[in-house]
Write a protein that holds these residues in place. Structure first.
Motif, PDB file in Angstrom:
ATOM      1  N   ALA A  86      47.877  65.253  61.872  1.00 16.64           N
ATOM      2  CA  ALA A  86      48.155  66.558  61.048  1.00 16.64           C
ATOM      3  C   ALA A  86      47.633  67.831  61.664  1.00 16.64           C
ATOM      4  CB  ALA A  86      47.581  66.482  59.684  1.00 16.64           C
ATOM      5  N   VAL A  87      46.410  67.677  62.111  1.00 15.63           N
ATOM      6  CA  VAL A  87      45.995  68.890  62.857  1.00 15.63           C
ATOM      7  C   VAL A  87      46.826  69.215  64.242  1.00 15.63           C
ATOM      8  CG1 VAL A  87      43.976  69.771  64.076  1.00 15.63           C
ATOM      9  CG2 VAL A  87      43.612  68.776  61.900  1.00 15.63           C
ATOM     10  N   GLU A  88      47.043  68.346  64.868  1.00 15.35           N
ATOM     11  CA  GLU A  88      47.685  68.547  66.143  1.00 15.35           C
ATOM     12  C   GLU A  88      49.129  68.756  65.930  1.00 15.35           C
ATOM     13  OE1 GLU A  88      47.892  69.485  69.767  1.00 15.35           O
ATOM     14  OE2 GLU A  88      46.148  68.487  68.993  1.00 15.35           O
ATOM     15  N   GLU A  89      49.803  68.588  64.931  1.00 16.31           N
ATOM     16  CA  GLU A  89      51.192  68.766  64.783  1.00 16.31           C
ATOM     17  C   GLU A  89      51.317  70.529  64.165  1.00 16.31           C
ATOM     18  OE1 GLU A  89      53.031  66.139  61.673  1.00 16.31           O
ATOM     19  OE2 GLU A  89      52.628  64.281  63.190  1.00 16.31           O
ATOM     20  N   ALA A  90      50.310  70.552  63.205  1.00 19.05           N
ATOM     21  CA  ALA A  90      50.188  72.159  62.977  1.00 19.05           C
ATOM     22  C   ALA A  90      49.765  72.846  64.159  1.00 19.05           C
ATOM     23  CB  ALA A  90      49.077  72.240  61.734  1.00 19.05           C
ATOM     24  N   ARG A  91      48.874  72.534  64.913  1.00 14.70           N
ATOM     25  CA  ARG A  91      48.394  73.444  65.788  1.00 14.70           C
ATOM     26  C   ARG A  91      49.587  73.652  66.757  1.00 14.70           C
ATOM     27  NH1 ARG A  91      43.656  71.504  69.513  1.00 14.70           N
ATOM     28  NH2 ARG A  91      42.437  72.980  68.467  1.00 14.70           N
ATOM     29  N   ALA A  92      50.565  72.538  67.275  1.00 19.20           N
ATOM     30  CA  ALA A  92      51.520  72.723  68.150  1.00 19.20           C
ATOM     31  C   ALA A  92      52.957  73.416  67.564  1.00 19.20           C
ATOM     32  CB  ALA A  92      52.087  71.242  68.455  1.00 19.20           C
ATOM     33  N   ALA A  93      52.875  73.626  66.254  1.00 16.23           N
ATOM     34  CA  ALA A  93      53.590  74.321  65.727  1.00 16.23           C
ATOM     35  C   ALA A  93      53.335  75.688  65.368  1.00 16.23           C
ATOM     36  CB  ALA A  93      54.395  73.686  64.429  1.00 16.23           C
ATOM     37  N   GLY A  94      52.123  75.966  65.548  1.00 16.13           N
ATOM     38  CA  GLY A  94      51.447  77.242  65.108  1.00 16.13           C
ATOM     39  C   GLY A  94      51.283  77.587  63.817  1.00 16.13           C
ATOM     40  N   GLN A  95      51.132  76.444  62.882  1.00 20.13           N
ATOM     41  CA  GLN A  95      51.304  76.609  61.500  1.00 20.13           C
ATOM     42  C   GLN A  95      49.720  77.007  61.039  1.00 20.13           C
ATOM     43  OE1 GLN A  95      52.942  72.839  60.538  1.00 20.13           O
ATOM     44  NE2 GLN A  95      54.816  73.863  60.320  1.00 20.13           N
ATOM     45  N   HIS A  96      49.611  78.267  61.058  1.00 25.90           N
ATOM     46  CA  HIS A  96      48.072  78.754  60.789  1.00 25.90           C
ATOM     47  C   HIS A  96      47.975  78.574  59.178  1.00 25.90           C
ATOM     48  CE1 HIS A  96      45.296  81.925  59.390  1.00 25.90           C
ATOM     49  NE2 HIS A  96      44.921  81.731  60.479  1.00 25.90           N
ATOM     50  N   HIS A  97      48.962  78.704  58.198  1.00 27.65           N
ATOM     51  CA  HIS A  97      48.840  78.425  57.160  1.00 27.65           C
ATOM     52  C   HIS A  97      48.353  76.903  56.724  1.00 27.65           C
ATOM     53  CE1 HIS A  97      49.260  78.607  52.533  1.00 27.65           C
ATOM     54  NE2 HIS A  97      49.966  77.664  52.804  1.00 27.65           N
ATOM     55  N   GLU A  98      49.014  76.112  57.441  1.00 31.72           N
ATOM     56  CA  GLU A  98      48.739  74.509  57.252  1.00 31.72           C
ATOM     57  C   GLU A  98      47.407  74.149  57.716  1.00 31.72           C
ATOM     58  OE1 GLU A  98      49.009  70.393  56.232  1.00 31.72           O
ATOM     59  OE2 GLU A  98      50.240  72.200  55.534  1.00 31.72           O
ATOM     60  N   LEU A  99      47.037  74.598  58.750  1.00 26.11           N
ATOM     61  CA  LEU A  99      45.721  74.655  59.169  1.00 26.11           C
ATOM     62  C   LEU A  99      44.448  75.008  58.468  1.00 26.11           C
ATOM     63  CD1 LEU A  99      46.289  75.523  63.033  1.00 26.11           C
ATOM     64  CD2 LEU A  99      45.684  73.381  62.232  1.00 26.11           C
ATOM     65  N   GLU A 100      44.967  76.302  57.748  1.00 28.84           N
ATOM     66  CA  GLU A 100      44.046  76.558  56.744  1.00 28.84           C
ATOM     67  C   GLU A 100      43.700  75.853  55.564  1.00 28.84           C
ATOM     68  OE1 GLU A 100      41.968  79.378  56.133  1.00 28.84           O
ATOM     69  OE2 GLU A 100      42.335  80.397  58.257  1.00 28.84           O
ATOM     70  N   HIS A 101      45.112  75.183  55.185  1.00 32.26           N
ATOM     71  CA  HIS A 101      45.173  74.249  54.005  1.00 32.26           C
ATOM     72  C   HIS A 101      44.456  73.048  54.380  1.00 32.26           C
ATOM     73  CE1 HIS A 101      46.556  71.611  50.870  1.00 32.26           C
ATOM     74  NE2 HIS A 101      46.915  70.794  51.687  1.00 32.26           N
ATOM     75  N   LEU A 102      44.453  72.632  55.530  1.00 29.81           N
ATOM     76  CA  LEU A 102      43.550  71.250  56.237  1.00 29.81           C
ATOM     77  C   LEU A 102      42.286  71.551  56.163  1.00 29.81           C
ATOM     78  CD1 LEU A 102      46.027  70.222  59.123  1.00 29.81           C
ATOM     79  CD2 LEU A 102      45.405  68.844  56.971  1.00 29.81           C
ATOM     80  N   HIS A 103      41.868  72.888  56.553  1.00 26.74           N
ATOM     81  CA  HIS A 103      40.449  73.239  56.632  1.00 26.74           C
ATOM     82  C   HIS A 103      39.825  73.169  55.123  1.00 26.74           C
ATOM     83  CE1 HIS A 103      36.833  75.749  57.567  1.00 26.74           C
ATOM     84  NE2 HIS A 103      37.061  76.243  56.444  1.00 26.74           N
ATOM     85  N   HIS A 104      40.557  73.669  54.331  1.00 25.55           N
ATOM     86  CA  HIS A 104      39.968  73.796  52.639  1.00 25.55           C
ATOM     87  C   HIS A 104      39.760  72.428  52.264  1.00 25.55           C
ATOM     88  CE1 HIS A 104      39.691  77.932  52.639  1.00 25.55           C
ATOM     89  NE2 HIS A 104      41.010  78.265  53.046  1.00 25.55           N
ATOM     90  N   ARG A 105      41.003  71.495  52.731  1.00 24.66           N
ATOM     91  CA  ARG A 105      40.966  70.045  51.846  1.00 24.66           C
ATOM     92  C   ARG A 105      39.685  69.340  52.634  1.00 24.66           C
ATOM     93  NH1 ARG A 105      45.654  66.924  53.498  1.00 24.66           N
ATOM     94  NH2 ARG A 105      44.424  64.974  53.529  1.00 24.66           N
ATOM     95  N   LEU A 106      39.758  69.537  53.851  1.00 22.94           N
ATOM     96  CA  LEU A 106      38.485  68.768  54.454  1.00 22.94           C
ATOM     97  C   LEU A 106      36.987  69.490  54.136  1.00 22.94           C
ATOM     98  CD1 LEU A 106      37.580  66.738  56.466  1.00 22.94           C
ATOM     99  CD2 LEU A 106      37.701  68.335  58.319  1.00 22.94           C
ATOM    100  N   LYS A 107      36.886  70.516  53.803  1.00 27.51           N
ATOM    101  CA  LYS A 107      35.761  71.173  53.451  1.00 27.51           C
ATOM    102  C   LYS A 107      35.402  70.503  52.037  1.00 27.51           C
ATOM    103  CE  LYS A 107      33.440  74.470  54.494  1.00 27.51           C
ATOM    104  NZ  LYS A 107      32.058  74.506  55.249  1.00 27.51           N
ATOM    105  N   ARG A 108      36.547  70.434  50.905  1.00 27.52           N
ATOM    106  CA  ARG A 108      36.302  69.807  49.861  1.00 27.52           C
ATOM    107  C   ARG A 108      35.762  68.412  49.872  1.00 27.52           C
ATOM    108  NH1 ARG A 108      40.989  72.605  48.488  1.00 27.52           N
ATOM    109  NH2 ARG A 108      42.079  70.629  48.674  1.00 27.52           N
ATOM    110  N   ASP A 109      36.311  67.811  50.833  1.00 32.02           N
ATOM    111  CA  ASP A 109      36.024  66.068  51.090  1.00 32.02           C
ATOM    112  C   ASP A 109      34.330  66.249  51.518  1.00 32.02           C
ATOM    113  OD1 ASP A 109      36.206  63.656  51.242  1.00 32.02           O
ATOM    114  OD2 ASP A 109      37.036  63.851  53.174  1.00 32.02           O
ATOM    115  N   ILE A 110      34.123  67.075  52.329  1.00 32.80           N
ATOM    116  CA  ILE A 110      32.791  67.211  52.764  1.00 32.80           C
ATOM    117  C   ILE A 110      31.811  67.466  51.810  1.00 32.80           C
ATOM    118  CG2 ILE A 110      31.012  68.195  54.539  1.00 32.80           C
ATOM    119  CD1 ILE A 110      33.313  68.473  56.552  1.00 32.80           C
ATOM    120  N   VAL A 111      31.885  68.488  51.049  1.00 35.77           N
ATOM    121  CA  VAL A 111      31.267  68.667  49.752  1.00 35.77           C
ATOM    122  C   VAL A 111      31.201  67.423  48.960  1.00 35.77           C
ATOM    123  CG1 VAL A 111      30.940  69.865  47.750  1.00 35.77           C
ATOM    124  CG2 VAL A 111      31.528  71.129  49.866  1.00 35.77           C
TER     125      VAL A 111
END
Length: 172
Positions: free
Chosen positions: A102-127
């Motif tokens: 998912a990260v690689e797909e968003a990176r390749a497509a330049g989907q900043h919003h999707e990467l931010e979404h993944l970041h926040h989702r992962l941060k919640r999981d880590i907490v």
């Protein structure tokens, strides 16, 4: 001060995963005032070296205790429980592969919003996983399960760095 004291003792804190971050910060600042090398600028060489050693020790202790993953690893080490290199369960590895795709797909497509979404989702999981670690270490004293969770969190922390790097690439 005792060079043999563990980081928790150094800051006069209980040896637990749950930690009062504000208290740690206050104790760190108090310790820095006492041992900072600038206070010993006009002292002899031996006192200056000792001050530098203490300042280093205080900084190392603070960095270890303020970061949950490092604190958990340190607690396991203090308990003489080897983190080991046991295999992570297959379902967790599959989950990691899905995250990375998912990260690689968003990176390749330049989907900043999707990467931010993944970041926040992962941060919640880590907490949530930090909360689980608190239960395992402080309440249940289950070092084996805690070690397993620490190994998993190590993967997640690396993944978070990858996501942050991808976000930075999109912003350039």
């Amino acid at each position: 001060m005792d060079f043999n004291a563990d980081h928790f003792s150094l800051f006069e804190l209980p040896r637990t995963f749950r930690l009062d971050a504000a208290l740690l910060e206050r104790r760190y600042l108090q310790m820095q005032l006492l041992v900072h090398p600038d206070r010993f600028a006009s002292a002899g060489d031996a006192e200056q070296r000792l001050s530098l050693q203490w300042a280093t020790r205080v900084n190392e202790g603070y960095q270890t205790l303020k970061k949950p993953l490092l604190r958990a690893k340190y607690l396991l080490r203090l308990a003489a429980h080897d983190l080991g290199s046991e295999n992570v369960p297959a379902d967790f590895l599959v989950e990691q592969m899905e995250w990375r795709e998912a990260v690689e797909e968003a990176r390749a497509a330049g989907q900043h919003h999707e990467l931010e979404h993944l970041h926040h989702r992962l941060k919640r999981d880590i907490v949530e996983r930090h909360e689980e670690l608190a239960l395992l270490l402080d309440d249940q004293h289950d070092l084996g399960q805690a070690a397993d969770r620490v190994r998993r969190l190590m993967f997640l922390d690396k993944l978070l760095v990858e996501i942050d790097e991808a976000i930075a690439e999109c912003e350039e």
